[in-house]
Design an enzyme around this catalytic site. Structure first.
Site, mmCIF file in Angstrom:
data_model
loop_
_atom_site.group_PDB
_atom_site.id
_atom_site.type_symbol
_atom_site.label_atom_id
_atom_site.label_comp_id
_atom_site.label_asym_id
_atom_site.label_seq_id
_atom_site.Cartn_x
_atom_site.Cartn_y
_atom_site.Cartn_z
ATOM 1 N N ARG A 1 -13.836 -8.946 1.200
ATOM 2 C CA ARG A 1 -12.426 -8.659 0.919
ATOM 3 C C ARG A 1 -11.585 -9.907 1.212
ATOM 4 N NH1 ARG A 1 -10.211 -3.533 1.088
ATOM 5 N NH2 ARG A 1 -8.335 -4.684 0.559
ATOM 6 N N ARG B 1 0.888 -1.186 0.000
ATOM 7 C CA ARG B 1 0.000 0.000 0.000
ATOM 8 C C ARG B 1 0.912 1.219 0.000
ATOM 9 N NH1 ARG B 1 -5.325 1.284 3.555
ATOM 10 N NH2 ARG B 1 -6.081 -0.143 1.973
ATOM 11 N N CYS C 1 -16.490 1.398 0.449
ATOM 12 C CA CYS C 1 -15.273 0.609 0.666
ATOM 13 C C CYS C 1 -14.840 0.649 2.130
ATOM 14 C CB CYS C 1 -14.157 1.132 -0.233
ATOM 15 S SG CYS C 1 -13.876 2.910 -0.041
ATOM 16 N N GLN D 1 -10.119 -4.249 -3.667
ATOM 17 C CA GLN D 1 -11.394 -3.684 -3.235
ATOM 18 C C GLN D 1 -12.455 -3.888 -4.326
ATOM 19 O OE1 GLN D 1 -12.174 -1.855 -0.193
ATOM 20 N NE2 GLN D 1 -14.176 -2.357 -1.006
ATOM 21 N N ASP E 1 -17.237 6.664 -1.623
ATOM 22 C CA ASP E 1 -15.927 6.577 -0.940
ATOM 23 C C ASP E 1 -15.722 7.928 -0.253
ATOM 24 O OD1 ASP E 1 -13.261 6.061 -0.226
ATOM 25 O OD2 ASP E 1 -12.462 6.373 -2.248
ATOM 26 N N HIS F 1 -7.263 0.490 -6.490
ATOM 27 C CA HIS F 1 -7.479 -0.413 -5.354
ATOM 28 C C HIS F 1 -8.157 -1.684 -5.899
ATOM 29 C CE1 HIS F 1 -7.701 -1.602 -1.327
ATOM 30 N NE2 HIS F 1 -8.609 -0.789 -0.830
HETATM 31 N N1 CP Z 1 -11.291 -0.459 2.213
HETATM 32 C C1 CP Z 1 -10.036 -0.521 2.670
HETATM 33 O O1 CP Z 1 -9.085 -0.755 1.942
HETATM 34 O O2 CP Z 1 -9.922 -0.328 4.021
HETATM 35 P P1 CP Z 1 -8.556 -0.083 4.795
HETATM 36 O O3 CP Z 1 -8.027 1.247 4.383
HETATM 37 O O4 CP Z 1 -8.956 -0.107 6.249
HETATM 38 O O5 CP Z 1 -7.598 -1.186 4.459
HETATM 39 N N1 NVA Z 2 -9.969 6.643 -1.313
HETATM 40 C C1 NVA Z 2 -9.651 6.151 0.003
HETATM 41 C C2 NVA Z 2 -9.890 4.671 0.069
HETATM 42 C C3 NVA Z 2 -9.594 4.018 1.382
HETATM 43 C C4 NVA Z 2 -9.800 2.540 1.340
HETATM 44 C C5 NVA Z 2 -8.209 6.508 0.320
HETATM 45 O O1 NVA Z 2 -7.353 6.396 -0.572
HETATM 46 O O2 NVA Z 2 -7.930 6.903 1.453
#
Ligand code: CP
Ligand code: NVA
Length: 306
Positions: A293, A103, A265, A133, A225, A130
């Site tokens: 997930r 990430r 999400c 997701q 989101d 993502h």
């Molecule tokens: N939806 C998602 O990826 O959640 P987190 O940021 O908690 O991993």
């Molecule tokens: N768009 C959000 C998604 C989190 C899962 C972010 O990048 O923070």
């Protein structure tokens, strides 16, 4: 699955996605623990530059349930690209691990990690996409609606990473998708083009607009989101203003089909992109979506690591 890594939905064929979905459904039916421990002796590294609840825990639990193990590497431990170059991290970790979930802020960092890793690299969210997701999202839609083809998904909010992946995945599997964002917050242009190309093959309808009511009219799925993503905290005030008419609330949802579902999400910022009422309503499937997930990631891990 023919790919080495899972970086973006663009790289997946329709049959790759079908394979992920059928395996995930089988694993979900079979329950938590896989008695034959298909990933016994395998180790997954989790390199995270941003916070996470779902991605971190679902991947770690998935590995444990498949008989493998995982190692979490917090941002301050690795300092990806700072303490040492990404290509050196990639080549070192490939000597120890069987797979890496990353990430990052910059999408190119995951691409570089994958380029230099000899083990599979899975995108656990970047500023661009993502994919895990979106795969879990369409798997959830299939579960709730018994099909994906012809199901209308409305995404209202920020055309960011989650929206980009949802667009490509929906079009790839033949679901219709209408995205409504404020001007200046549209999904990535290249992503829209890819989605349109996929739609040409699957018959999916793709609409990009700035009118939430138009997007939600007749929708089976209403999705949003956060307005301020991780790393954009200093833009919060500006974003609250720009997105104020893009909230998922009862009034907007009254335009959707009778048996519509609400998806997010997560994490959710109640009172911003979604009301508390909508989060808690009987239409909301956000926790089934979060659970999925893990089932979908188990399938991805088996297909890439085994
Ligand atoms: N939806 C998602 O990826 O959640 P987190 O940021 O908690 O991993
Ligand atoms: N768009 C959000 C998604 C989190 C899962 C972010 O990048 O923070």
């Amino acid at each position: 699955m023919k790919v080495k890594d899972l970086i973006t939905i663009k790289d997946l064929s329709i049959s790759d996605i079908d394979e992920i979905f059928s395996l995930a459904a089988k694993l979900k039916r079979e329950g938590k623990i896989s008695k034959d421990e298909p990933l016994k002796g395998k180790t997954l590294g989790l390199i995270f530059q941003k916070p996470s609840l779902r991605t971190k825990v679902s991947f770690a639990a998935a590995m444990a349930q498949l008989g493998g193990t995982s190692i979490f590497l917090a941002p301050e431990e690795v300092k990806l690209g700072e303490r040492e170059e990404i290509k050196d991290v990639a080549r070192t970790l490939s000597r120890y691990l069987d797979g890496i979930v990353a990430r990052t802020f910059k999408h190119e960092d995951i691409v570089e990690l994958a380029e230099y890793s000899t083990v599979p690299v899975i995108n656990g969210l970047s500023d661009f996409s993502h994919p895990c997701q979106a795969l879990a999202d369409l798997f959830t839609v299939k579960e709730k609606k018994d099909k994906v083809k012809g199901v209308k998904i409305a995404f209202v909010g920020d055309g960011n990473n989650v929206c980009n992946s949802l667009l490509m995945t929906s079009a790839r599997v033949g679901a219709d998708i209408a995205v409504a964002t404020p001007k200046g917050y549209e999904p990535d242009k290249e992503v829209v083009k890819i989605a349109m190309d996929f739609a040409g093959v699957t018959g999916s309808k793709v609409v990009i607009c700035t009118d939430p009511e138009k997007a939600v009219a007749g929708a089976d799925v209403v999705y949003t989101d956060v307005w301020t993503s991780m790393g954009q905290e200093n833009e919060k005030a500006k974003r609250l203003k720009a997105f104020k008419d893009f909230q998922i609330n009862a009034r907007l949802c009254s335009k959707a089909n009778k048996d519509f579902i609400i998806m997010h999400c997560l994490p959710a910022h109640r009172g911003e992109e979604i009301t508390d009422e909508c989060m808690e309503s009987s239409h909301s499937v956000v926790f089934d979506q979060a659970e999925n997930r893990m089932h979908v990631e188990k399938a991805i891990l088996l297909l890439l690591l085994k």
